[in-house]
Motif scaffolding. Structure first.
Motif, PDB file in Angstrom:
ATOM      1  N   GLU A   1       0.942  -1.160   0.120  1.00 28.44           N
ATOM      2  CA  GLU A   1      -0.122   0.054   0.104  1.00 28.44           C
ATOM      3  C   GLU A   1       0.243   0.919   0.046  1.00 28.44           C
ATOM      4  O   GLU A   1       0.495   1.863   0.221  1.00 28.44           O
ATOM      5  N   TYR A   2       2.168   1.147   0.460  1.00 27.67           N
ATOM      6  CA  TYR A   2       2.714   2.318   0.332  1.00 27.67           C
ATOM      7  C   TYR A   2       3.854   2.693  -1.107  1.00 27.67           C
ATOM      8  O   TYR A   2       3.095   2.526  -1.869  1.00 27.67           O
ATOM      9  N   TYR A   3       3.064   4.317  -0.371  1.00 26.72           N
ATOM     10  CA  TYR A   3       3.451   5.114  -2.143  1.00 26.72           C
ATOM     11  C   TYR A   3       4.329   6.487  -1.296  1.00 26.72           C
ATOM     12  O   TYR A   3       3.930   6.985  -0.158  1.00 26.72           O
ATOM     13  N   ALA A   4       5.235   7.167  -1.823  1.00 28.77           N
ATOM     14  CA  ALA A   4       5.946   8.319  -1.433  1.00 28.77           C
ATOM     15  C   ALA A   4       5.298   9.315  -1.829  1.00 28.77           C
ATOM     16  O   ALA A   4       5.136   9.608  -3.252  1.00 28.77           O
ATOM     17  N   SER A   5       4.989  10.654  -1.421  1.00 26.70           N
ATOM     18  CA  SER A   5       4.148  11.822  -1.362  1.00 26.70           C
ATOM     19  C   SER A   5       5.340  12.157  -2.141  1.00 26.70           C
ATOM     20  O   SER A   5       6.648  12.923  -2.041  1.00 26.70           O
ATOM     21  N   GLN A   6       4.449  12.853  -3.214  1.00 29.33           N
ATOM     22  CA  GLN A   6       5.279  14.172  -3.998  1.00 29.33           C
ATOM     23  C   GLN A   6       5.244  14.967  -3.374  1.00 29.33           C
ATOM     24  O   GLN A   6       5.994  15.972  -3.398  1.00 29.33           O
ATOM     25  N   GLU A   7       4.342  15.361  -2.161  1.00 26.54           N
ATOM     26  CA  GLU A   7       4.074  17.059  -1.620  1.00 26.54           C
ATOM     27  C   GLU A   7       4.320  16.478  -0.352  1.00 26.54           C
ATOM     28  O   GLU A   7       4.290  18.323  -0.002  1.00 26.54           O
ATOM     29  N   ASN A   8       4.427  15.740   0.509  1.00 27.62           N
ATOM     30  CA  ASN A   8       4.788  15.810   1.824  1.00 27.62           C
ATOM     31  C   ASN A   8       6.086  16.521   1.856  1.00 27.62           C
ATOM     32  O   ASN A   8       7.045  15.248   1.328  1.00 27.62           O
ATOM     33  N   ARG A   9       7.138  17.300   2.378  1.00 24.35           N
ATOM     34  CA  ARG A   9       8.419  17.868   2.271  1.00 24.35           C
ATOM     35  C   ARG A   9       9.001  18.213   2.966  1.00 24.35           C
ATOM     36  O   ARG A   9       8.492  18.267   4.427  1.00 24.35           O
ATOM     37  N   VAL A  10      10.438  18.177   3.026  1.00 24.98           N
ATOM     38  CA  VAL A  10      11.304  17.964   4.734  1.00 24.98           C
ATOM     39  C   VAL A  10      11.044  19.848   5.412  1.00 24.98           C
ATOM     40  O   VAL A  10      11.127  20.393   3.933  1.00 24.98           O
ATOM     41  N   SER A  11      10.891  19.787   6.339  1.00 23.09           N
ATOM     42  CA  SER A  11      11.058  21.343   6.429  1.00 23.09           C
ATOM     43  C   SER A  11      11.597  21.856   7.824  1.00 23.09           C
ATOM     44  O   SER A  11      13.029  20.577   7.889  1.00 23.09           O
ATOM     45  N   GLU A  12      11.863  22.929   8.323  1.00 20.95           N
ATOM     46  CA  GLU A  12      13.597  23.275   8.394  1.00 20.95           C
ATOM     47  C   GLU A  12      13.493  22.300  10.083  1.00 20.95           C
ATOM     48  O   GLU A  12      14.781  22.081  10.635  1.00 20.95           O
ATOM     49  N   ASN A  13      12.616  22.337  10.991  1.00 20.52           N
ATOM     50  CA  ASN A  13      12.621  20.937  11.829  1.00 20.52           C
ATOM     51  C   ASN A  13      11.440  19.584  11.509  1.00 20.52           C
ATOM     52  O   ASN A  13      10.529  20.003  11.831  1.00 20.52           O
ATOM     53  N   ASP A  14      12.463  18.715  11.478  1.00 19.34           N
ATOM     54  CA  ASP A  14      11.326  17.257  11.231  1.00 19.34           C
ATOM     55  C   ASP A  14      12.130  15.970  11.601  1.00 19.34           C
ATOM     56  O   ASP A  14      13.393  16.344  11.560  1.00 19.34           O
ATOM     57  N   VAL A  15      10.949  14.807  11.520  1.00 16.13           N
ATOM     58  CA  VAL A  15      12.114  13.662  10.813  1.00 16.13           C
ATOM     59  C   VAL A  15      11.412  12.849  10.089  1.00 16.13           C
ATOM     60  O   VAL A  15      11.214  12.876   8.833  1.00 16.13           O
ATOM     61  N   ILE A  16      12.431  12.454   9.536  1.00 13.83           N
ATOM     62  CA  ILE A  16      12.524  11.334   7.963  1.00 13.83           C
ATOM     63  C   ILE A  16      12.268   9.901   8.559  1.00 13.83           C
ATOM     64  O   ILE A  16      14.189   9.623   9.409  1.00 13.83           O
ATOM     65  N   THR A  17      11.623   9.216   8.853  1.00 15.71           N
ATOM     66  CA  THR A  17      11.947   7.630   9.026  1.00 15.71           C
ATOM     67  C   THR A  17      12.203   7.149   7.782  1.00 15.71           C
ATOM     68  O   THR A  17      11.299   6.855   6.298  1.00 15.71           O
ATOM     69  N   ILE A  18      13.248   6.629   7.013  1.00 11.29           N
ATOM     70  CA  ILE A  18      13.589   5.848   5.928  1.00 11.29           C
ATOM     71  C   ILE A  18      14.129   3.965   6.512  1.00 11.29           C
ATOM     72  O   ILE A  18      15.088   4.008   7.469  1.00 11.29           O
ATOM     73  N   ASP A  19      13.522   3.051   5.601  1.00 16.00           N
ATOM     74  CA  ASP A  19      13.929   1.918   5.315  1.00 16.00           C
ATOM     75  C   ASP A  19      14.203   1.252   4.711  1.00 16.00           C
ATOM     76  O   ASP A  19      12.913   1.422   3.636  1.00 16.00           O
ATOM     77  N   LEU A  20      15.399   0.267   4.537  1.00 12.99           N
ATOM     78  CA  LEU A  20      15.977   0.015   3.336  1.00 12.99           C
ATOM     79  C   LEU A  20      15.775  -1.568   2.857  1.00 12.99           C
ATOM     80  O   LEU A  20      15.643  -2.167   4.147  1.00 12.99           O
ATOM     81  N   ALA A  21      15.736  -1.657   2.100  1.00 14.40           N
ATOM     82  CA  ALA A  21      15.730  -3.209   1.099  1.00 14.40           C
ATOM     83  C   ALA A  21      15.583  -3.554   0.266  1.00 14.40           C
ATOM     84  O   ALA A  21      15.472  -4.364  -0.296  1.00 14.40           O
ATOM     85  N   PRO A  22      17.259  -3.507  -0.145  1.00 13.40           N
ATOM     86  CA  PRO A  22      17.980  -3.991  -0.857  1.00 13.40           C
ATOM     87  C   PRO A  22      17.900  -5.783  -0.884  1.00 13.40           C
ATOM     88  O   PRO A  22      18.160  -6.509  -0.211  1.00 13.40           O
ATOM     89  N   THR A  23      18.347  -6.034  -2.054  1.00 10.49           N
ATOM     90  CA  THR A  23      19.013  -7.692  -2.607  1.00 10.49           C
ATOM     91  C   THR A  23      20.686  -8.020  -3.266  1.00 10.49           C
ATOM     92  O   THR A  23      20.294  -6.650  -3.864  1.00 10.49           O
TER      93      THR A  23
END
Length: 232
Positions: A70-92
């Motif tokens: 169900e995941y999609y990366a938002s084009q509208e949700n953008r990094v602000s001056e004070n923010d948290v970003i969770t990033i989960d990487l799944a390489p093979t």
């Protein structure tokens, strides 16, 4: 070096580089694109999690828990001056997984040094994650069931004043070749860590109770020949 370790190193190096790439105004989609491009350059030749190479959620979306289907990366949700970003990487690498997540902190328009935010709230989230990972290493044993680990670590989350945000309540899973074969750290999971195999992830997705921002930190762990738990 085994291919799981190679894949995990690709994820680890990519996350480190993202700290130098992310800027205020970037969208989730732009960050996802950078992450996928970096991992591919480093040798990842697939994405095991429903075809999603990088699951990026920032700001108020950091509390959202959803399946890769169900995941999609938002084009509208953008990094602000004070923010948290969770990033989960799944390489093979040739079907062998890496699985690695971190929370990146942005303070006064700049990405904070990894594991060194100044904000009291950001430090609270980071320190809770580090505590939970230390507790895992302290208590995990090959004869424990996934369910026992689930209850013990969820008690620890509550004792810290946090809540588990995972949509299924789980805290990690076994590392397989087919994602459908995963055994989860969840209620009712009665297989032991030894029975399932030598590698599993621990990925608490948490927030201070009722808080607006989520935190995530994931590593792969394995038992060595002496039964000691090590981070991959």
């Amino acid at each position: 070096m085994d291919k799981n370790t190679i894949a995990q190193n690709i994820a680890r190096e990519t996350m480190s580089e993202l700290h130098h790439i992310i800027r205020v105004g970037m969208s989730e989609k732009e960050i996802e694109n950078h992450a996928v491009e970096l991992m591919a350059r480093k040798g990842s030749n697939g994405w095991w999690y429903h075809g999603v190479g990088a699951l990026v959620l920032l700001g108020e979306r950091s509390v959202v828990s959803l399946s890769g289907r169900e995941y999609y990366a938002s084009q509208e949700n953008r990094v602000s001056e004070n923010d948290v970003i969770t990033i989960d990487l799944a390489p093979t690498v040739d079907g062998f997984w890496g699985d690695y997540a971190r929370t990146i902190f942005v303070e006064d328009g700049k990405v904070a040094p990894e594991d060194a935010p100044r904000s009291a709230l950001f430090r609270q989230g980071l320190e809770a994650e580090l505590h939970l990972h230390r507790k895992l290493v302290e208590i995990a044993a090959p004869e424990m069931t996934y369910e026992q680990l689930f209850f013990r670590l969820n008690e620890e989350i509550a004792a810290l004043g946090f809540e588990n945000l995972d949509l299924h309540g789980n805290l990690g899973h076994s590392v397989e070749m087919d994602e459908a074969d995963r055994i989860y750290i969840e209620r009712g999971s009665t297989r032991t860590l030894r029975d399932v195999g030598r590698m599993f992830t621990f990925e608490p997705h948490i927030r201070p109770a009722g808080g607006a921002l989520g935190f995530k930190r994931e590593d792969i762990y394995c038992f060595d020949a002496s039964g000691t738990l090590r981070r991959l």
